[in-house]
Design a protein around this motif. Structure first.
Motif, mmCIF file in Angstrom:
data_model
loop_
_atom_site.group_PDB
_atom_site.id
_atom_site.type_symbol
_atom_site.label_atom_id
_atom_site.label_comp_id
_atom_site.label_asym_id
_atom_site.label_seq_id
_atom_site.Cartn_x
_atom_site.Cartn_y
_atom_site.Cartn_z
ATOM 1 N N VAL A 183 0.841 -1.193 0.000
ATOM 2 C CA VAL A 183 0.000 0.000 0.000
ATOM 3 C C VAL A 183 0.877 1.244 0.000
ATOM 4 C CG1 VAL A 183 -1.765 1.277 1.255
ATOM 5 C CG2 VAL A 183 -1.854 -1.224 1.183
ATOM 6 N N GLU A 184 1.923 1.213 0.838
ATOM 7 C CA GLU A 184 2.832 2.360 0.888
ATOM 8 C C GLU A 184 3.542 2.556 -0.445
ATOM 9 O OE1 GLU A 184 5.868 3.997 4.149
ATOM 10 O OE2 GLU A 184 6.669 2.344 2.978
ATOM 11 N N LEU A 185 3.907 1.430 -1.050
ATOM 12 C CA LEU A 185 4.538 1.503 -2.363
ATOM 13 C C LEU A 185 3.631 2.240 -3.346
ATOM 14 C CD1 LEU A 185 6.632 0.279 -4.564
ATOM 15 C CD2 LEU A 185 4.615 -1.077 -5.086
ATOM 16 N N GLY A 186 2.360 1.820 -3.382
ATOM 17 C CA GLY A 186 1.415 2.462 -4.281
ATOM 18 C C GLY A 186 1.313 3.954 -3.999
ATOM 19 N N ARG A 187 1.236 4.293 -2.712
ATOM 20 C CA ARG A 187 1.139 5.710 -2.343
ATOM 21 C C ARG A 187 2.372 6.472 -2.811
ATOM 22 N NH1 ARG A 187 0.683 8.398 2.291
ATOM 23 N NH2 ARG A 187 2.029 6.958 3.417
ATOM 24 N N SER A 188 3.547 5.855 -2.594
ATOM 25 C CA SER A 188 4.776 6.579 -2.914
ATOM 26 C C SER A 188 4.934 6.770 -4.418
ATOM 27 C CB SER A 188 5.990 5.872 -2.311
ATOM 28 O OG SER A 188 6.323 4.737 -3.073
ATOM 29 N N TYR A 189 4.201 5.984 -5.209
ATOM 30 C CA TYR A 189 4.242 6.209 -6.656
ATOM 31 C C TYR A 189 3.034 7.010 -7.134
ATOM 32 C CZ TYR A 189 8.497 3.642 -7.288
ATOM 33 O OH TYR A 189 9.807 3.278 -7.227
ATOM 34 N N GLY A 190 2.418 7.715 -6.198
ATOM 35 C CA GLY A 190 1.398 8.679 -6.572
ATOM 36 C C GLY A 190 -0.008 8.129 -6.699
ATOM 37 N N TYR A 191 -0.223 6.882 -6.265
ATOM 38 C CA TYR A 191 -1.573 6.318 -6.338
ATOM 39 C C TYR A 191 -2.324 6.636 -5.048
ATOM 40 C CZ TYR A 191 -0.259 3.495 -10.394
ATOM 41 O OH TYR A 191 0.144 3.076 -11.623
ATOM 42 N N SER A 192 -3.612 6.983 -5.191
ATOM 43 C CA SER A 192 -4.430 7.189 -3.991
ATOM 44 C C SER A 192 -5.873 6.886 -4.348
ATOM 45 C CB SER A 192 -4.282 8.630 -3.492
ATOM 46 O OG SER A 192 -4.731 9.511 -4.497
ATOM 47 N N GLY A 193 -6.724 6.775 -3.329
ATOM 48 C CA GLY A 193 -8.152 6.556 -3.549
ATOM 49 C C GLY A 193 -8.431 5.307 -4.367
ATOM 50 N N THR A 194 -9.326 5.439 -5.355
ATOM 51 C CA THR A 194 -9.735 4.259 -6.117
ATOM 52 C C THR A 194 -8.599 3.718 -6.982
ATOM 53 O OG1 THR A 194 -10.661 5.796 -7.707
ATOM 54 C CG2 THR A 194 -12.210 4.717 -6.222
ATOM 55 N N ALA A 195 -7.688 4.602 -7.406
ATOM 56 C CA ALA A 195 -6.555 4.122 -8.208
ATOM 57 C C ALA A 195 -5.683 3.189 -7.369
ATOM 58 C CB ALA A 195 -5.728 5.308 -8.708
ATOM 59 N N LEU A 196 -5.446 3.589 -6.118
ATOM 60 C CA LEU A 196 -4.667 2.747 -5.208
ATOM 61 C C LEU A 196 -5.418 1.443 -4.929
ATOM 62 C CD1 LEU A 196 -2.160 2.545 -3.387
ATOM 63 C CD2 LEU A 196 -3.485 3.591 -1.563
ATOM 64 N N LEU A 197 -6.730 1.576 -4.742
ATOM 65 C CA LEU A 197 -7.565 0.402 -4.471
ATOM 66 C C LEU A 197 -7.449 -0.619 -5.601
ATOM 67 C CD1 LEU A 197 -9.550 -0.054 -2.090
ATOM 68 C CD2 LEU A 197 -11.389 0.523 -3.660
ATOM 69 N N SER A 198 -7.511 -0.132 -6.828
ATOM 70 C CA SER A 198 -7.473 -1.099 -7.927
ATOM 71 C C SER A 198 -6.050 -1.522 -8.255
ATOM 72 C CB SER A 198 -8.192 -0.547 -9.158
ATOM 73 O OG SER A 198 -7.541 0.607 -9.610
ATOM 74 N N LEU A 199 -5.055 -0.743 -7.815
ATOM 75 C CA LEU A 199 -3.662 -1.176 -8.022
ATOM 76 C C LEU A 199 -3.271 -2.258 -7.015
ATOM 77 C CD1 LEU A 199 -0.893 -0.527 -9.560
ATOM 78 C CD2 LEU A 199 -0.278 0.653 -7.452
ATOM 79 N N VAL A 200 -3.635 -2.054 -5.744
ATOM 80 C CA VAL A 200 -3.124 -2.944 -4.699
ATOM 81 C C VAL A 200 -4.208 -3.773 -4.007
ATOM 82 C CG1 VAL A 200 -1.818 -3.078 -2.549
ATOM 83 C CG2 VAL A 200 -1.190 -1.377 -4.253
ATOM 84 N N GLN A 201 -5.153 -3.106 -3.333
ATOM 85 C CA GLN A 201 -6.040 -3.856 -2.445
ATOM 86 C C GLN A 201 -6.922 -4.863 -3.173
ATOM 87 O OE1 GLN A 201 -5.693 -0.466 -1.874
ATOM 88 N NE2 GLN A 201 -5.728 -0.053 0.320
ATOM 89 N N LEU A 202 -7.593 -4.411 -4.240
ATOM 90 C CA LEU A 202 -8.535 -5.322 -4.894
ATOM 91 C C LEU A 202 -7.849 -6.555 -5.476
ATOM 92 C CD1 LEU A 202 -11.217 -2.975 -6.484
ATOM 93 C CD2 LEU A 202 -11.242 -4.226 -4.329
ATOM 94 N N PRO A 203 -6.783 -6.388 -6.254
ATOM 95 C CA PRO A 203 -6.117 -7.609 -6.753
ATOM 96 C C PRO A 203 -5.625 -8.500 -5.615
ATOM 97 C CG PRO A 203 -5.254 -5.665 -7.858
ATOM 98 C CD PRO A 203 -6.147 -5.167 -6.775
ATOM 99 N N ALA A 204 -5.185 -7.875 -4.524
ATOM 100 C CA ALA A 204 -4.630 -8.666 -3.420
ATOM 101 C C ALA A 204 -5.685 -9.564 -2.782
ATOM 102 C CB ALA A 204 -4.013 -7.736 -2.369
ATOM 103 N N VAL A 205 -6.945 -9.140 -2.804
ATOM 104 C CA VAL A 205 -7.970 -9.939 -2.128
ATOM 105 C C VAL A 205 -8.762 -10.833 -3.079
ATOM 106 C CG1 VAL A 205 -8.193 -8.291 -0.244
ATOM 107 C CG2 VAL A 205 -9.757 -8.141 -2.162
#
Lengths: 240, 270
Positions: free
Chosen positions: A140-162
């Motif tokens: 999650v921190e990785l995604g944030r540090s590359y400028g992802y937040s909100g739904t973009a972060l959700l679909s980059l990290v959380q959703l695929p992870a679950v």
């Protein structure tokens, strides 16, 4: 192989008079009971209404489960607010809801679908909420540090992870849905496979009892296979 | 793709970093105090110090992953406020997304919002630079730790950072892979002109890579729980690639290890 062996042993036992036929019907007898119900046009009705209840209840329960899991799994505040209550509700043996649902909604279609939905809800909610809470904080921190937040972060990290957790929870929920369907229909229905069980028991129709049990097994397996196909497709895409 | 054509697709140039009177406390635990550091554009600076002294915290501040309790940081003359597109971080763990191929993991680093036509070529070029072209289609679980760190570096470079922040990037690798990665990092630095700040435990690594080595820690005579500051700055002589067996470096090594409080058993020649 094993099903064939069971069938053979069953046939041998049934025709050997070791067990009287009112305790163990022959495979052919069960088949004929099925043909009989089919020719009267009720077999299809029983199967159709039960399948409909399961699919409706499963869909509603899974959607509500996913939604609540997302809220509780992603927000620490929502988790503090809802999680203990939901855990307490979960501790209630689910069949205890039947009389209450009967009273509130009546012993009709809605109460049966609602019961199935309750059964499907908890596996999805518990598994997915916990999976979301345990998504690797580093990623999650990785995604944030590359400028992802909100739904973009959700679909980059959380959703695929679950995704794997979601699928296995859906399989579990489907099994629960069939369980709750039979429970609901046993306790009050005029149509459906659960009703057929009670009705056959009361009339001593052991051949129909066997038929219904086999039908429930086949239907459960069919729906599980459908989710299994979805699983294979999704894990190819999102598995690690 | 050669490194010169890669250069053409690189928008950003190296940027300077200016840290002024930076302090950071977590509650009543003071981690950093009065840190002043000027890093010129294109420089390689190594931060070393005992475990828990705040090296990573300082690095995270430069990247905007953490905000200071006091003081200020500029990158290229502009202040750092929150997450910053001018810098890119590579962490100690590669932090690859296990469901994405190597290529798609590197794509995560591309600047967001303004995807360009040359992005595909850019990613391919970076993969070539870190020697992973053959493995581009694999998933992270199918590659080694060293390869995973190379992906992590490529991803950071995909961002076209002015400042590349490396938090013990080779700490978890075996000794030989580590040496190879150090050389690769120098190649990357030649091909992609970014300022590099690298946190490391490894004094030899610091001396091999850096123009300057910054020793962080609590001032001598004070308990280790005191907030850390810059204890000394060592300018490393010689041009890269350096002789790993150089005797000049050996002297600096002793000096730095001494500063870290490690007994060197060195017979002083003075």
């Amino acid at each position: 192989m094993i099903p064939v062996a069971i069938l053979v042993i069953w046939q041998v036992l049934a025709s050997s008079n070791l067990i009287p036929s009112y305790r163990l019907p022959s495979p052919a007898g069960v088949w004929l009971a099925g043909v009989d119900l089919y020719e009267r046009g009720v077999l299809y009705q029983h199967i159709a209404i039960s399948t409909q209840r399961v699919l409706l209840g499963f869909t509603i329960g899974a959607i509500v489960g996913l939604a609540l899991a997302a809220v509780v799994g992603l927000s620490a505040r929502a988790s503090d607010l809802f999680a203990p209550t939901l855990a307490a509700i979960r501790a209630v043996p689910s069949l205890a809801w039947v009389p209450l649902l009967g009273l509130y909604i009546g012993l009709n279609e809605d109460s049966k679908v609602a019961l199935v939905a309750i059964g499907a809800f908890f596996p999805v909610y518990t598994t997915v909420a916990s999976a979301l809470r345990h998504v690797d904080a580093h990623l999650v921190e990785l995604g944030r540090s590359y400028g992802y937040s909100g739904t973009a972060l959700l679909s980059l990290v959380q959703l695929p992870a679950v995704v794997p957790a979601v699928i296995s929870s859906l399989r579990l929920a489907l099994a629960q849905a069939w369980l709750f369907l039979v429970a609901g229909e046993l306790l009050g229905a005029s149509l459906g496979l659960g009703f057929l069980l009670v009705d056959s028991q009361q009339n001593g129709r052991i051949d129909r009892l066997f038929l219904t049990i086999i039908l429930l097994g086949v239907l459960g397996k069919l729906t599980d296979t459908a989710v299994g196909l979805l699983e294979r497709f999704l894990l190819k895409r999102w598995g690690s | 793709m050669s490194s010169s054509s890669l250069r053409r697709t690189t928008a950003a140039d190296a940027l300077s970093v200016s840290i002024r009177d930076l302090s950071r406390s977590f509650g009543d635990r003071h981690v950093l105090r009065a840190v002043d550091l000027e890093i010129t554009a294109g420089e390689i600076v190594a931060l070393i110090g005992p475990s828990g002294c705040g090296k990573s915290t300082l690095l995270r501040h430069i990247g905007g992953l953490d905000s200071p309790s006091g003081g200020a940081i500029d990158i290229g003359g502009e202040p750092v406020v929150g997450l910053d597109a001018r810098s890119a971080v590579a962490f100690q763990e590669p932090r690859l997304l296990p469901w994405r191929s190597i290529t798609r993991n590197v794509e995560v680093g591309l600047p967001r919002g303004k995807r360009k036509g040359d992005d595909r070529g850019r990613v391919a070029g970076l993969l070539e630079l870190v020697k992973l072209t053959e493995s581009a289609h694999l998933r992270p679980r199918e590659i080694s730790g060293g390869m995973a760190q190379r992906v992590s570096l490529a991803r950071a470079l995909a961002r076209r950072p002015g400042v590349l922040l490396l938090d013990e990037p080779f700490g978890a690798l075996d000794a030989l892979t580590r040496l190879a990665m150090q050389d690769l990092l120098l190649e990357l630095h030649a091909a992609e002109p970014a300022t590099i700040v690298i946190v490391t435990h490894d004094v030899d690594e610091a001396l091999y890579l850096a123009d300057r080595v910054i020793l962080l820690g609590s001032p001598k005579g004070q308990p280790a729980a005191e907030p850390a500051s810059i204890l000394s700055t060592v300018s490393v002589p010689g041009v890269r690639p350096r002789d790993r067996g150089s005797s000049d470096l050996a002297e600096l090594r002793v000096e730095l290890l001494d500063g870290l409080g490690v007994p060197t058993h060195h017979l002083s020649t003075h």
